[in-house]
Design a protein around this motif. Structure first.
Motif, PDB file in Angstrom:
ATOM      1  N   HIS A   1       0.847  -1.348   0.035  1.00 25.58           N
ATOM      2  CA  HIS A   1       0.066   0.053  -0.223  1.00 25.58           C
ATOM      3  C   HIS A   1       0.744   1.062   0.051  1.00 25.58           C
TER       4      HIS A   1
ATOM      5  N   LEU B   1       1.401   5.509   0.431  1.00 23.85           N
ATOM      6  CA  LEU B   1       0.705   6.872   0.974  1.00 23.85           C
ATOM      7  C   LEU B   1       1.457   8.067   0.347  1.00 23.85           C
TER       8      LEU B   1
ATOM      9  N   SER C   1       1.779  12.183   0.569  1.00 17.67           N
ATOM     10  CA  SER C   1       1.612  13.224   1.316  1.00 17.67           C
ATOM     11  C   SER C   1       2.193  14.527   0.543  1.00 17.67           C
TER      12      SER C   1
ATOM     13  N   LYS D   1      -0.640  14.185  -6.459  1.00 19.78           N
ATOM     14  CA  LYS D   1      -0.679  13.013  -5.869  1.00 19.78           C
ATOM     15  C   LYS D   1      -1.890  12.206  -6.514  1.00 19.78           C
TER      16      LYS D   1
ATOM     17  N   HIS E   1      -6.964  11.246   5.449  1.00 15.46           N
ATOM     18  CA  HIS E   1      -7.227  11.797   7.099  1.00 15.46           C
ATOM     19  C   HIS E   1      -8.551  12.184   7.328  1.00 15.46           C
TER      20      HIS E   1
ATOM     21  N   GLY F   1      -3.328   5.882  -0.532  1.00 17.19           N
ATOM     22  CA  GLY F   1      -3.900   6.926   0.189  1.00 17.19           C
ATOM     23  C   GLY F   1      -3.065   8.451  -0.273  1.00 17.19           C
TER      24      GLY F   1
ATOM     25  N   THR G   1      -2.999  12.306   1.132  1.00 16.18           N
ATOM     26  CA  THR G   1      -3.151  13.336   2.392  1.00 16.18           C
ATOM     27  C   THR G   1      -2.367  14.690   2.181  1.00 16.18           C
TER      28      THR G   1
ATOM     29  N   ALA H   1      -0.484  15.007   6.669  1.00 14.77           N
ATOM     30  CA  ALA H   1      -0.011  13.182   7.263  1.00 14.77           C
ATOM     31  C   ALA H   1       0.047  13.312   8.774  1.00 14.77           C
TER      32      ALA H   1
ATOM     33  N   LEU I   1      -3.055  11.614  10.389  1.00 15.04           N
ATOM     34  CA  LEU I   1      -3.373  10.220  10.370  1.00 15.04           C
ATOM     35  C   LEU I   1      -2.945   9.386  11.638  1.00 15.04           C
TER      36      LEU I   1
ATOM     37  N   ARG J   1      -0.973   4.688   9.520  1.00 12.85           N
ATOM     38  CA  ARG J   1       0.316   4.969   8.823  1.00 12.85           C
ATOM     39  C   ARG J   1       1.092   3.705   8.643  1.00 12.85           C
TER      40      ARG J   1
ATOM     41  N   PHE K   1       1.067   1.267   5.704  1.00 11.07           N
ATOM     42  CA  PHE K   1       1.129   1.476   4.299  1.00 11.07           C
ATOM     43  C   PHE K   1       2.837   1.114   4.053  1.00 11.07           C
TER      44      PHE K   1
ATOM     45  N   THR L   1       5.849   5.087   1.872  1.00 10.08           N
ATOM     46  CA  THR L   1       5.421   6.463   2.014  1.00 10.08           C
ATOM     47  C   THR L   1       6.311   7.681   0.937  1.00 10.08           C
TER      48      THR L   1
END
Length: 363
Positions: free
Chosen positions: A66, A68, A70, A77, A125, A168, A170, A173, A176, A181, A184, A187
């Motif tokens: 996964h 993430l 930010s 994004k 978030h 995801g 955001t 961050a 979250l 977090r 994931f 990141t």
């Protein structure tokens, strides 16, 4: 269903489950999004890291960890999420945190995912807490527990899910929760773009839109776009309109300067709200410090608007200082407005301690 382009890239079929609807801006941005990671401009660190993660997953013939993403709004994004799906040759399901206010909303989305599908959660978030707790289990064990009934007689029925990848996004961050977090595997933080990267983006987009633009015109827009591709694309459209209505149809430096002046964007990228904040600080409050809510009333905006829209750029560029006693104008702000600061205002702005935390203050 797949759709391959002539350049061998893959069209990730997006199924948008956010009820926000389609807009002209969304269609415009979607038409300009790069379809391959190699074509994504700027963000070299994140691009190289993400390329490694995706290539390893494809060689294992398994969904990647996964992801993430930010960073401030407008940096790409959503584009990266679409590229991830395209690189994996999988469809993408798009929704947002505010659209998922109950665990049942998330369960309905998760239960309809196909194997390998990408689920893009924008503003993750802002999901409701019950939905977050359901997402923990789904991301880690690929199952959800459906609660049937209420009270002591309630029964949890486990529902197995096919492997999928959550992407995801955001802008905050820090909001979250740690358990989310930690789930994931990758990141990536997106930073603001350099004017050179923005010029590259604008040149590409001008070609796609059939705009006849000069190098000087593109550079003029890039230098006023606050390091943000979304802003650069919006200004590109406005300058195009000006060149078509008041100019020769060619987006040159003269057309860019005239159009941006018309739309209240100065040579440093400051807009009407930015200058209103600085004018209020310097002319009405002697450079500050002044509380956030008082400053917002002075410019006729909500406190959240001043804090989230104007402040980040003003602080980053050194025009504004956030201190425990309130907001204060820096010497650069006085200089930009063409004002001479009082001696005590200059000394005070330089000696004020910076704000320790990220919380709101001032009244």
């Amino acid at each position: 269903m797949t759709d391959d382009y002539d350049d061998s890239s893959y069209d990730a079929t997006a199924r948008i489950v956010d009820p926000g609807g389609d807009t002209e801006d969304r269609r415009f941005e979607a038409a300009l999004r790069p379809r391959k990671l190699a074509d994504f401009p700027g963000q070299p660190r994140v691009r190289d890291q993400l390329s490694l993660v995706l290539e390893a997953a494809k060689r294992r013939a398994a969904p990647p960890d996964h992801v993430l993403l930010s960073g401030p709004p407008g940096l790409g994004k959503t584009s990266l999420a679409m590229i991830i799906a395209a690189e994996l040759e999988q469809p993408i399901r798009i929704t947002s945190g505010p659209a998922i206010q109950h665990a049942g909303d998330l369960a309905a989305v998760l239960s309809s995912l196909a194997e390998g599908e990408v689920l893009f959660l924008d503003e993750i978030h802002r999901m409701a807490r019950p939905a977050e707790e359901m997402l923990y289990l789904a991301m880690e064990d690929f199952r959800v527990d459906i609660i049937v009934g209420k009270g002591p007689g309630a029964t949890a029925i486990p529902l197995e899910l096919p492997p999928f990848t959550v992407v995801g996004a955001t802008t905050r961050a820090g909001l979250l929760p740690a358990p989310l977090r930690d789930r994931f595997g990758f990141t990536g933080h997106l930073d603001f773009y350099t004017p050179e990267d923005l010029a590259q983006i604008l040149t590409r987009n001008a070609t796609l839109l059939g705009i006849d633009a000069t190098e000087q015109g593109i550079e003029e827009i890039a230098g006023r776009s606050r390091g943000t591709p979304r802003i650069a694309n919006r200004l590109l459209r406005r300058v195009r309109d000006y060149a078509q209505v008041h100019g020769s149809g060619i987006l040159d430096q003269g057309a860019a300067r005239a159009a941006l002046s018309l739309f209240d964007v100065d040579d440093r990228g400051l807009d009407r709200l930015d200058r209103a904040v600085l004018e209020a600080l310097c002319r009405r409050f002697g450079g500050g410090p002044v509380g956030l809510s008082t400053l917002a009333v002075a410019v006729g905006e909500e406190s959240d608007t001043v804090e989230t829209v104007a402040e980040p750029y003003l602080v980053r560029e050194g025009y504004l200082v956030r201190t425990p006693r309130g907001r204060a104008a820096s010497p650069l702000a006085w200089q930009h407005l063409g004002l001479t600061p009082p001696v005590n205002a200059v000394a005070g702005a330089e000696q004020l301690p910076l704000e320790d935390g990220g919380g709101r203050f001032g009244g």
